[in-house]
Design an enzyme around this catalytic site. Sequence first.
Site, PDB file in Angstrom:
ATOM      1  N   ARG A 104       0.856  -1.196   0.000  1.00  0.00           N
ATOM      2  CA  ARG A 104       0.000   0.000   0.000  1.00  0.00           C
ATOM      3  C   ARG A 104       0.879   1.228   0.000  1.00  0.00           C
ATOM      4  O   ARG A 104       1.797   1.345   0.818  1.00  0.00           O
ATOM      5  CB  ARG A 104      -0.834   0.057   1.302  1.00  0.00           C
ATOM      6  CG  ARG A 104      -1.980  -0.850   1.361  1.00  0.00           C
ATOM      7  CD  ARG A 104      -2.985  -0.465   2.412  1.00  0.00           C
ATOM      8  NE  ARG A 104      -2.508   0.138   3.643  1.00  0.00           N
ATOM      9  CZ  ARG A 104      -3.291   0.587   4.614  1.00  0.00           C
ATOM     10  NH1 ARG A 104      -4.602   0.512   4.480  1.00  0.00           N
ATOM     11  NH2 ARG A 104      -2.811   1.093   5.708  1.00  0.00           N
ATOM     12  N   THR A 108      -1.216   7.516  -0.298  1.00  0.00           N
ATOM     13  CA  THR A 108      -2.542   7.375  -0.933  1.00  0.00           C
ATOM     14  C   THR A 108      -3.295   6.142  -0.428  1.00  0.00           C
ATOM     15  O   THR A 108      -4.508   6.045  -0.600  1.00  0.00           O
ATOM     16  CB  THR A 108      -2.396   7.234  -2.462  1.00  0.00           C
ATOM     17  OG1 THR A 108      -1.677   6.014  -2.720  1.00  0.00           O
ATOM     18  CG2 THR A 108      -1.633   8.401  -3.049  1.00  0.00           C
ATOM     19  N   ASP A 200       0.875  -2.763  12.259  1.00  0.00           N
ATOM     20  CA  ASP A 200       1.300  -3.208  10.927  1.00  0.00           C
ATOM     21  C   ASP A 200       1.651  -4.693  10.985  1.00  0.00           C
ATOM     22  O   ASP A 200       2.660  -5.084  11.581  1.00  0.00           O
ATOM     23  CB  ASP A 200       2.513  -2.382  10.470  1.00  0.00           C
ATOM     24  CG  ASP A 200       2.865  -2.689   9.019  1.00  0.00           C
ATOM     25  OD1 ASP A 200       3.109  -3.867   8.689  1.00  0.00           O
ATOM     26  OD2 ASP A 200       2.882  -1.743   8.210  1.00  0.00           O
ATOM     27  N   ASP A 203       5.162  -5.804   9.555  1.00  0.00           N
ATOM     28  CA  ASP A 203       6.276  -5.429  10.434  1.00  0.00           C
ATOM     29  C   ASP A 203       6.312  -6.303  11.688  1.00  0.00           C
ATOM     30  O   ASP A 203       7.389  -6.674  12.160  1.00  0.00           O
ATOM     31  CB  ASP A 203       6.160  -3.952  10.841  1.00  0.00           C
ATOM     32  CG  ASP A 203       6.601  -3.021   9.716  1.00  0.00           C
ATOM     33  OD1 ASP A 203       7.336  -3.476   8.820  1.00  0.00           O
ATOM     34  OD2 ASP A 203       6.203  -1.842   9.743  1.00  0.00           O
TER      35      ASP A 203
HETATM   36  C1  PRP Z   1      -0.964  -4.623   4.613  1.00  0.00           C
HETATM   37  C2  PRP Z   1      -1.742  -5.911   4.818  1.00  0.00           C
HETATM   38  C3  PRP Z   1      -2.629  -5.951   3.613  1.00  0.00           C
HETATM   39  C4  PRP Z   1      -2.924  -4.494   3.370  1.00  0.00           C
HETATM   40  C5  PRP Z   1      -4.310  -4.205   3.852  1.00  0.00           C
HETATM   41  O1  PRP Z   1       0.064  -4.803   3.713  1.00  0.00           O
HETATM   42  O2  PRP Z   1      -0.942  -7.036   4.947  1.00  0.00           O
HETATM   43  O3  PRP Z   1      -2.027  -6.536   2.483  1.00  0.00           O
HETATM   44  O4  PRP Z   1      -1.966  -3.735   4.116  1.00  0.00           O
HETATM   45  O5  PRP Z   1      -4.671  -2.912   3.561  1.00  0.00           O
HETATM   46  P1  PRP Z   1      -5.833  -2.543   2.534  1.00  0.00           P
HETATM   47  O6  PRP Z   1      -6.990  -3.439   2.850  1.00  0.00           O
HETATM   48  O7  PRP Z   1      -6.108  -1.108   2.854  1.00  0.00           O
HETATM   49  O8  PRP Z   1      -5.320  -2.728   1.150  1.00  0.00           O
HETATM   50  P2  PRP Z   1       1.111  -3.642   3.350  1.00  0.00           P
HETATM   51  O9  PRP Z   1       0.640  -2.905   2.141  1.00  0.00           O
HETATM   52  O10 PRP Z   1       1.403  -2.834   4.572  1.00  0.00           O
HETATM   53  O11 PRP Z   1       2.379  -4.447   2.873  1.00  0.00           O
HETATM   54  P3  PRP Z   1       3.323  -5.455   3.698  1.00  0.00           P
HETATM   55  O12 PRP Z   1       2.502  -6.692   3.987  1.00  0.00           O
HETATM   56  O13 PRP Z   1       4.413  -5.720   2.742  1.00  0.00           O
HETATM   57  O14 PRP Z   1       3.779  -4.775   4.955  1.00  0.00           O
HETATM   58  N1  URA Z   2      -2.221  -3.055   7.156  1.00  0.00           N
HETATM   59  C1  URA Z   2      -1.819  -3.449   8.385  1.00  0.00           C
HETATM   60  O1  URA Z   2      -0.836  -4.193   8.514  1.00  0.00           O
HETATM   61  N2  URA Z   2      -2.511  -3.012   9.448  1.00  0.00           N
HETATM   62  C2  URA Z   2      -3.593  -2.220   9.328  1.00  0.00           C
HETATM   63  O2  URA Z   2      -4.203  -1.869  10.355  1.00  0.00           O
HETATM   64  C3  URA Z   2      -3.987  -1.825   8.044  1.00  0.00           C
HETATM   65  C4  URA Z   2      -3.291  -2.269   6.968  1.00  0.00           C
END
Ligand code: PRP
Ligand code: URA
Length: 209
Positions: A104, A108, A200, A203
Site C-alpha cells: 500500500r 494514498t 502493521d 512489520d
Molecule cells: C498490509 C496488509 C494488507 C494491506 C491491507 O500490507 O498485509 O495486504 O496492508 O490494507 P488494505 O486493505 O487497505 O489494502 P502492506 O501494504 O502494509 O504491505 P506489507 O505486507 O508488505 O507490509
Molecule cells: N495493514 C496493516 O498491517 N494493518 C492495518 O491496520 C492496516 C493495513
Amino acid sequence: MANITIFDHPLIKHKITLLRDKSTGTKDFRTLIEEIAMLMGYEALRDLPLEEIEVETPICTTKAPVVSGKKLAVVPILRAGLGMVSGILALVPSAKVGHIGMYRDEVTHIPHEYYCKLPDNIGDRTIIVLDPMLATGGSAVDAINLIKERGGKHIKFMSIIAAPEGLKALSEAHPDVEIYCGNLDEKLNDDCYIVPGLGDAGDRIFGTK
Ligand code: PRP
Ligand code: URA
C-alpha cells in the site's frame, strides 16, 4: 450477496487478543498468526469434497472417506499473508502455493502489485487467498482481480482482522468470493489502519520495525 463468516470461537477470540497486545513479540506473534489461520482454515475447508476408498483395518476391509483429489491453492498476499500459510498447510500439506506481492502506498493507501506467480491450472482449483488484515480492502480486491484475470474461479478469502470498510469493498467487488474474518473491528483511522487492530501486520511478523 457475498458469503461472509465472522468467527465467534473462544480460542480465536483469545488468540486475537494476544495478537493485538503491543508487548507480544515477533516469535509469539508469528505462532499466533499460524494458529489462528489453522483454526479458521478448519472451518473454511468444511466443504472439501470427499471420496470413498477401501481400507483394511485390523478387523476387516471397509470403505472410508478421504479428501478427494480436488486441487487446492493457497495464495498469500505478501508480505503479511505469508505468516498464515503454514497454518493452512498443516491441514492440507499437499496444497500448492502461489504468491501475490502487494504494497500500500503510505500516502494514498492505494495498493500496488509487484509480484504474481500462481500454480498451474488455477481455474480447476479451490483458491484460498490469505492476508491477516482487510483494511480499505484495496489489496484484497486487486489480488482477487489478478487471480480472476488468470482464470481463478472458486475463491475464498481469509483475514484475521477486518474493518467494516474493507469487508464492504471486498464483498461488493467480489460477491462470489467466500469471506472468512477472525474479527470485525470498529473502523479505520486517518492513516487507514484498523482500529483497534494490531498495528502493521507485516512489520510485526517479520520484525521490521
Ligand atoms: C498490509 C496488509 C494488507 C494491506 C491491507 O500490507 O498485509 O495486504 O496492508 O490494507 P488494505 O486493505 O487497505 O489494502 P502492506 O501494504 O502494509 O504491505 P506489507 O505486507 O508488505 O507490509
Ligand atoms: N495493514 C496493516 O498491517 N494493518 C492495518 O491496520 C492496516 C493495513
